[in-house]
Design a protein around this motif. Structure first.
Motif, mmCIF file in Angstrom:
data_model
loop_
_atom_site.group_PDB
_atom_site.id
_atom_site.type_symbol
_atom_site.label_atom_id
_atom_site.label_comp_id
_atom_site.label_asym_id
_atom_site.label_seq_id
_atom_site.Cartn_x
_atom_site.Cartn_y
_atom_site.Cartn_z
ATOM 1 N N GLY A 37 0.815 -1.204 0.000
ATOM 2 C CA GLY A 37 0.000 0.000 0.000
ATOM 3 C C GLY A 37 0.847 1.252 0.000
ATOM 4 O O GLY A 37 1.818 1.370 -0.761
ATOM 5 N N ASP A 38 0.516 2.175 0.907
ATOM 6 C CA ASP A 38 1.292 3.411 0.994
ATOM 7 C C ASP A 38 2.470 3.289 1.943
ATOM 8 O O ASP A 38 3.149 4.279 2.228
ATOM 9 C CB ASP A 38 0.393 4.572 1.430
ATOM 10 N N ALA A 39 2.729 2.076 2.450
ATOM 11 C CA ALA A 39 3.876 1.806 3.326
ATOM 12 C C ALA A 39 3.878 2.689 4.563
ATOM 13 O O ALA A 39 4.927 3.126 5.033
ATOM 14 C CB ALA A 39 5.192 1.966 2.558
ATOM 15 N N GLN A 40 2.694 2.925 5.109
ATOM 16 C CA GLN A 40 2.571 3.751 6.306
ATOM 17 C C GLN A 40 2.014 2.983 7.500
ATOM 18 O O GLN A 40 2.393 3.241 8.628
ATOM 19 C CB GLN A 40 1.665 4.965 6.015
ATOM 20 N N ASP A 41 1.099 2.044 7.248
ATOM 21 C CA ASP A 41 0.389 1.359 8.323
ATOM 22 C C ASP A 41 0.680 -0.135 8.246
ATOM 23 O O ASP A 41 0.273 -0.813 7.290
ATOM 24 C CB ASP A 41 -1.111 1.619 8.208
ATOM 25 N N VAL A 42 1.389 -0.665 9.256
ATOM 26 C CA VAL A 42 1.763 -2.080 9.256
ATOM 27 C C VAL A 42 0.525 -2.961 9.362
ATOM 28 O O VAL A 42 0.377 -3.955 8.629
ATOM 29 C CB VAL A 42 2.742 -2.363 10.408
ATOM 30 N N GLN A 43 -0.382 -2.617 10.264
ATOM 31 C CA GLN A 43 -1.568 -3.449 10.451
ATOM 32 C C GLN A 43 -2.469 -3.438 9.219
ATOM 33 O O GLN A 43 -3.148 -4.430 8.928
ATOM 34 C CB GLN A 43 -2.342 -2.965 11.682
ATOM 35 N N ALA A 44 -2.490 -2.326 8.501
ATOM 36 C CA ALA A 44 -3.259 -2.286 7.261
ATOM 37 C C ALA A 44 -2.683 -3.268 6.241
ATOM 38 O O ALA A 44 -3.433 -3.941 5.515
ATOM 39 C CB ALA A 44 -3.277 -0.869 6.701
ATOM 40 N N ALA A 45 -1.346 -3.364 6.181
ATOM 41 C CA ALA A 45 -0.719 -4.319 5.269
ATOM 42 C C ALA A 45 -1.042 -5.752 5.681
ATOM 43 O O ALA A 45 -1.325 -6.608 4.827
ATOM 44 C CB ALA A 45 0.791 -4.092 5.242
ATOM 45 N N VAL A 46 -1.008 -6.028 6.988
ATOM 46 C CA VAL A 46 -1.378 -7.367 7.461
ATOM 47 C C VAL A 46 -2.844 -7.661 7.112
ATOM 48 O O VAL A 46 -3.190 -8.782 6.718
ATOM 49 C CB VAL A 46 -1.137 -7.480 8.978
ATOM 50 N N GLY A 47 -3.700 -6.658 7.232
ATOM 51 C CA GLY A 47 -5.101 -6.840 6.859
ATOM 52 C C GLY A 47 -5.257 -7.175 5.392
ATOM 53 O O GLY A 47 -6.130 -7.980 5.017
ATOM 54 N N ARG A 48 -4.406 -6.587 4.546
ATOM 55 C CA ARG A 48 -4.492 -6.894 3.116
ATOM 56 C C ARG A 48 -4.017 -8.326 2.832
ATOM 57 O O ARG A 48 -4.487 -8.958 1.874
ATOM 58 C CB ARG A 48 -3.685 -5.871 2.319
ATOM 59 N N VAL A 49 -3.084 -8.844 3.645
ATOM 60 C CA VAL A 49 -2.713 -10.257 3.508
ATOM 61 C C VAL A 49 -3.927 -11.139 3.779
ATOM 62 O O VAL A 49 -4.198 -12.112 3.041
ATOM 63 C CB VAL A 49 -1.562 -10.600 4.471
#
Length: 709
Positions: A37-49
Motif C-alpha cells: 500500500g502506501d507503506a505507512q500502516d503495518v496493520q493495514a498491510a497485514v489486513g491486506r494479507v
C-alpha cells in the motif's frame, strides 16, 4: 502504482503459469506492492494479507493455477544465493564492495533474472516490508501455508514429514547436488525425503560454512590470529564438524537425536571459529588496522550468524513463522547492504578508534595542568607565531611571481607545509592544530563518568584544555604580529618598499571584514584542520600496519646505505614523527591548494587561519601607516581576525570530539550535570579557564572538590 488501485480478485485473476519469466515476476511484484500500500500502516498491510487469503477462498479455480505458477517459479529461480549470499559482498574487498553499493544505488534491478537474490530487492525494496511480515500473526501464517503450499492430495502438510513450505518440483535429470544426495540417502534409510525448502536451506548452510572456512584460512587472517593451538585448529575442526553434520543428516534425517547432536556441535564450532577470528582484532590494535581485514572479519561474523539463522529455520517446529522471520531478516540485511554510510562506518570503526586512541595519547602533551606547563606552552606558541610570520612574508612573495592559479596554490601549500614541519621539528606549536588531538583526550575522559568525582575531574580537564588553547592562540598572535612588522620594516628600509603594496593591503583588509564571508571561511578552515588530523592518524596506522619502521631498520639495502645504527635511528625517528609530518604536510597543501581547486569549480572558497590572518592584517597596517587606525575597514578586519581564531578551534574540536566519542563507544552521560558543573566553575572561578591557579578549592554543586594543580 497501478497495482494498488486494482481490486484484489482482479489482481489475483491475472496469474498466468504459462506467462514468460518477466511477466510472472512482475505479477508477484504487483501483489506485494498491493499488500504494501502506501507503506505507512503495518496493520493495514497485514489486513491486506488476510484479504488475499479470503479472496483465494472464494476462487475455487485459483489454487490449481497458483500451484502451477509456483512450480514454474521455483523451477526457474535459484533460492540458494538469496539464503547464503544475500547481504554479503561478492568479493571480499572493501573498495569493490563500496563500488558495488554505489552501483546498486544508481542502477535499477531487473525482473529478468533466475537469481532470487537479485529479484528479492525488486520484490521487497523497503524496510517497511520487514515490518509487516514480522507483524503477520502465527494463525494467518499457518492459514497461508495450508492454503497455498500444501499438496492438494495430502491436505495440510504433516509437520514431522514435511516441515518445509512447499514440495520439491520436478526437474530435468542432472548430476545431483550435495543436498539431493543427502535427501536420497535419507530416503534409502527410511527417512522422509526433504522438501524443496529444506533442500535449499541445507545447500545454503553448506555453502556458507565453506565461505567461513575459506576466510579463516586466508593468509592475512590466519597469520594474525592468536598462536595457541586451539585457535589455530578452529577452522580445521569446522570442516570435520560440517562433514559429521552432513553424514548424520544423510543417514538419520532431520529429527533424529544424532542429527540434533551434530547440529549443536556444528553451532559450537562456528562460535569457536568466530572467537578465533576475534583474536585478529588484538593484533590489529597493536600493529595497525586494515579496513580490508576488518571488512572480511565482519563478513565472516555475519556469515556465522546467517548459518545459525538457517539452522533455526531448518529445524523449526513452526516453519511458517520461522520462514517469515528469515525473510524479514533478509529484507533488513538488504537495506543495510545498500547503505554506503553503514559500510564506511562499520568497516572504518576500528581505524577511527585507533586514530582516536593515538590522538588521545599525543593530545595529553598539549594540555597544560600547572603554571610550569602553561609557561612552556606560551614559549612554544611564541616560537610558532614567529615562524608563521615568515610564512606570511613568503605567501605575499609568491603572489608577486604571477604564477597560474594552480601553481600559485601549490607553491603556497609547499610554503605552509615547510613552515609547519619546521615548527614541528623545533617543538613549537600552532594553536589551531591542537583541538584535533586534544579533543580525543577529552572524549576519553567521558568513559569514566561513573567514577567518584568524575564530573569535577572532567570540568578540570575542560578548564585545562581551554586554558591551553587560549595561551597558545595568544602566544601565536603575540609573536606573528611583531615578526611581520619587523620584516616589513626591514624590507621598507632595506629595499625601499614594504612587504605588500597599497592595493594589496586594502584588498587584504577587505577580505577579513567581519561582516563578509570571514566566518564561513574560518569554519571551513577548521574542517581542514580536522581533516589533516585524520590524514595524520591514517598515515601513522598505515605506517605501523605495513611495518615500515621494521623494514627501514632491517632491510639490507638500508643497512648498507646508512649503516646499522643510523638505519635503526632513522626508523625510530620516522615512527615517532610520521603522524606529525603527515598532519603538517597535508594541512599546508590543503591551505594552499583548496582555494585554487575551489576557484576552478567556481566555488570561491578561501581559507582563514587565525595566525596567517593576523600576520596579513599586520602587513597591511604597516603599508597603510598610522592613518589606518582611523579607518573603519581596519577595525572591521580586526574584528574578523578576532572571530577567526575561536571558529577555527571550535569547528576542529567539534569534529574531532564527535569522532572520538563514536570511536570510543562512549555511553550517554548526564549532560545536565556536566553543564551545571561547568557553569558553576565559570561563575566562581572564571580565571581558571585562562590562568593556571596555584591551588583550587572551589567546590562543585555536589559539594566535592576537583583535583588541584
Amino acid at each position: 502504482m497501478a497495482a494498488r488501485t486494482l481490486d484484489i480478485e482482479t489482481l489475483l485473476g491475472r496469474i498466468d503459469p504459462d506467462a514468460d519469466q518477466v511477466e510472472r515476476h512482475l505479477w508477484l511484484h504487483d501483489v506485494l506492492e498491493w499488500i504494501r500500500g502506501d507503506a505507512q500502516d503495518v496493520q493495514a498491510a497485514v489486513g491486506r494479507v488476510r484479504q488475499i487469503l479470503a479472496a483465494v477462498g472464494r476462487m475455487p479455480d485459483w489454487p490449481p493455477r497458483w500451484r502451477a505458477w509456483w512450480q514454474q517459479f521455483i523451477t526457474h529461480v535459484d533460492a540458494t544465493p538469496l539464503l547464503a549470499d544475500y547481504g554479503f559482498a561478492p568479493r571480499t574487498a572493501f573498495a569493490s564492495e563500496l563500488g558495488h553499493r554505489l552501483l546498486r544505488k544508481w542502477l535499477p534491478p531487473t525482473p529478468e533474472t533466475t537469481d532470487l537474490s537479485q529479484l528479492f530487492h525488486l520484490l521487497f525494496p523497503q524496510a517497511f516490508d520487514a515490518q509487516w511480515i514480522r507483524a503477520v500473526d502465527p494463525a494467518t501464517l499457518q492459514h497461508a501455508q495450508r492454503l497455498l503450499f500444501a499438496s492438494p492430495e495430502q491436505g495440510p502438510p504433516a509437520l514431522e514429514m514435511q516441515p518445509g513450505l512447499w514440495e520439491e518440483p520436478a526437474r530435468e535429470p542432472v548430476s545431483p547436488p550435495p543436498h539431493i544426495v543427502l535427501a536420497t540417502t535419507a530416503s534409502a534409510w527410511g527417512q522422509p525425503v526433504a522438501s524443496y525448502w529444506q533442500n535449499e536451506l541445507i545447500e545454503a548452510i553448506m555453502y556458507s560454512v565453506s565461505q567461513i572456512g575459506a576466510t579463516g584460512f586466508a593468509s592475512e587472517i590466519r597469520m594474525r590470529m592468536a598462536d595457541d593451538a586451539d585457535t589455530q585448529h578452529a577452522f580445521h575442526d569446522l570442516a570435520h564438524s560440517m562433514d559429521a553434520w552432513t553424514r548424520q543428516l544423510g543417514i538419520h534425517g532431520l529429527k533424529h537425536p544424532e542429527t540434533l547432536a551434530a547440529t549443536e556441535l556444528l553451532r559450537e564450532q562456528l562460535a569457536h571459529c568466530r572467537r578465533a577470528a576475534g583474536t585478529v582484532y588484538a593484533h590489529l590494535a597493536e600493529q595497525g588496522v586494515s579496513v580490508g581485514i576488518v571488512f572480511r572479519l565482519r563478513q565472516m561474523r555475519d556469515r556465522v550468524q546467517r548459518v545459525n539463522e538457517l539452522l533455526d529455520c531448518l529445524f523449526s517446529q513452526n516453519p511458517a513463522h520461522s520462514t517469515a522471520r528469515l525473510v524479514a531478516r533478509l529484507i533488513m540485511v538488504g537495506q543495510e547492504r545498500r547503505s554506503v554510510r553503514n559500510l564506511i562506518r562499520s568497516s572504518s570503526h576500528l581505524t577511527a578508534a585507533k586514530v582516536a586512541e593515538r590522538h588521545a595519547e599525543s593530545g595529553e602533551t598539549y594540555i597544560t595542568r600547572n603554571f610550569r606547563e602553561w609557561r612552556v606552552m606560551l614559549g612554544h606558541a611564541l616560537g610558532g607565531g614567529f615562524a608563521m610570520g615568515f610564512a606570511v612574508w613568503f605567501k605575499f612573495l609568491i603572489g608577486t611571481l604571477a604564477l597560474s592559479i594552480f601553481w600559485s596554490g601549490l607553491v603556497a601549500g609547499i610554503n605552509y607545509a615547510l613552515i609547519f614541519v619546521l615548527i614541528q621539528l623545533l617543538h613549537w606549536t600552532i594553536a589551531t592544530k591542537q583541538p584535533a588531538v586534544t579533543a580525543p583526550a577529552l572524549a576519553a575522559r567521558l568513559k569514566a563518568m561513573d567514577q567518584p568525582n568524575a564530573v569535577d575531574a572532567f570540568v578540570d580537564e575542560v578548564s585545562h584544555l581551554i586554558r591551553s588553547q587560549v595561551i597558545a592562540i595568544v602566544g601565536n598572535l603575540l609573536a606573528v604580529v611583531p615578526c611581520v612588522l619587523l620584516i616589513s620594516a626591514a624590507l621598507q628600509y632595506g629595499l625601499g618598499q614594504p612587504m605588500i603594496p597599497v592595493k594589496t593591503a586594502t584588498a587584504s583588509m577587505g577580505a577579513l571584514d567581519v561582516f563578509g564571508p570571514t566566518v564561513l571561511f574560518a569554519g571551513f578552515t577548521g574542517a581542514l584542520l580536522f581533516a589533516s588530523s585524520i590524514i595524520a592518524g591514517w598515515t601513522e596506522n598505515w605506517f605501523v600496519f605495513h611495518r615500515l619502521d621494521s623494514a627501514m631498520a632491517h632491510h639490507p639495502r638500508f643497512r648498507r646505505l646508512l649503516g646499522v645504527d643510523r638505519a635503526r635511528r632513522l626508523a625510530q625517528w620516522m615512527r615517532d614523527h610520521v603522524s606529525g609530518l603527515a598532519a603538517n604536510i597535508s594541512l599546508g597543501l590543503m591551505l594552499g591548494l583548496t582555494p585554487a581547486i575551489a576557484l576552478f569549480f567556481g566555488l570561491g572558497l578561501e581559507v582563514r587561519h587565525v595566525t596567517l590572518a593576523a600576520g596579513q592584517l599586520a602587513a597591511a597596517a604597516f603599508t597603510l601607516g598610522a592613518p589606518v587606525l582611523h579607518q573603519q575597514e581596519f577595525w572591521l578586519a580586526l574584528g574578523g581576525v578576532a572571530l577567526v581564531g575561536p571558529i577555527n578551534v571550535i569547528v576542529s574540536f567539534y569534529f574531532a570530539f564527535r569522532t572520538a566519542v563514536a570511536a570510543h563507544n562512549v555511553p550517554q552521560v548526564d549532560r545536565r550535570r556536566i553543564n551545571s558543573a561547568l557553569l558553576y566553575r565559570l561563575l566562581h572561578a572564571p580565571l581558571s579557564f585562562i590562568f593556571p591557579p596555584k591551588k583550587r578549592k572551589t567546590p562543585s554543586p555536589s559539594g566535592t572538590y576537583g583535583a588541584g594543580n
